[in-house]
Design a protein around this motif. Structure first.
Motif: not given
Length: 256
Positions: A24-39
């Motif tokens: 989750i941290d890597h995804i949020l760092t890499e794509f920042q505000d482009k992510i709405h939610s992760i499942y």
């Protein structure tokens, strides 16, 4: 009958908790505000994962899937697999918010029923209750034919690579068992994600030859079978599924 969520409570085992947090941290760092939610779905969020046997299944919801670069996503996957060798594979599905909301019996089903939210606002809560019905089952399988064709092509294209064909045969077996299971949802009333329980329900409720179900389940467990033999039997199973689904669709149309 309302279809209930598969995972009602997240129970990630301690040995997987750090891995999930880092993903989750890597995804949020890499794509920042482009992510709405992760499942997540499968054994890890259920707390039943087995080291060196279980894989990790994530779904990313965003406004625009084109914002997620697959090369960068693959680099994150490779880094985590090297660091956490007990995770056999990382699969990530990317879907738009619009697809989830506009296709409640397809993407909405996936997010609301199969997955559990591990980051962000759960968009599945915006999906109305899913009623088990022929309409739902037909909609759920709207893309099954295309998915099956892609898997068959991968098997044929990699027939000389036993490692890949073994993986694809296992995946094809699982996909066919899931397709068959969708046909008996009105009998079971629940979506079963445990493959043994799914097989047993098919043996009880599905009119298909039980030997075909047992064969697919055996291939799911150990897919070291001749490619031509497997494809022949898989094709027979798919024809049964397609005919049953067409009958269901026709009966639905006749009442419109």
């Amino acid at each position: 009958m309302i279809l209930e969520k598969v995972i009602n409570k997240i129970e990630i085992q301690s040995e997987y908790k750090e891995f999930v947090d880092k993903y989750i941290d890597h995804i949020l760092t890499e794509f920042q505000d482009k992510i709405h939610s992760i499942y997540m779905c499968g054994s890890i969020p259920k707390g039943t994962a087995t080291p060196f046997k279980s894989d990790a299944d994530f779904t990313i919801i965003c406004a625009n899937p084109k914002d997620i670069d697959y090369g960068r996503l693959s680099a994150i996957k490779d880094k985590l697999l090297a660091e956490y060798a007990f995770v056999t594979k990382i699969d990530t599905i990317i879907c738009s918010m619009d697809e989830v909301l506009s296709k409640p019996n397809e993407w909405g089903f996936w997010v609301k029923i199969i997955c559990v939210c591990v980051y962000g606002d759960d968009i599945g809560e915006k999906i109305p209750p899913i009623i088990i019905s022929p309409d739902f089952i037909v909609d759920l399988n709207r893309e099954t034919k295309e998915e099956i064709e892609r898997i068959v092509q991968r098997i044929l294209s990699n027939a000389d690579d036993r490692t890949l064909t073994t993986r694809y045969i296992k995946g094809y077996s699982k996909r066919l068992l899931r397709a068959l299971y969708s046909l008996i949802l009105e009998d079971t009333g629940v979506w079963e994600d445990d493959m043994l329980e799914m097989k047993n329900a098919l043996l009880k409720y599905c009119a298909i030859d039980s030997g075909l179900v047992e064969y697919l389940y055996a291939c799911y467990l150990d897919s070291d079978v001749p490619v031509e033999e497997f494809l022949g039997i898989a094709n027979e199973v798919y024809r049964y599924f397609e005919n049953a689904l067409n009958r269901m669709a026709a009966s639905r149309t006749s009442f419109e």
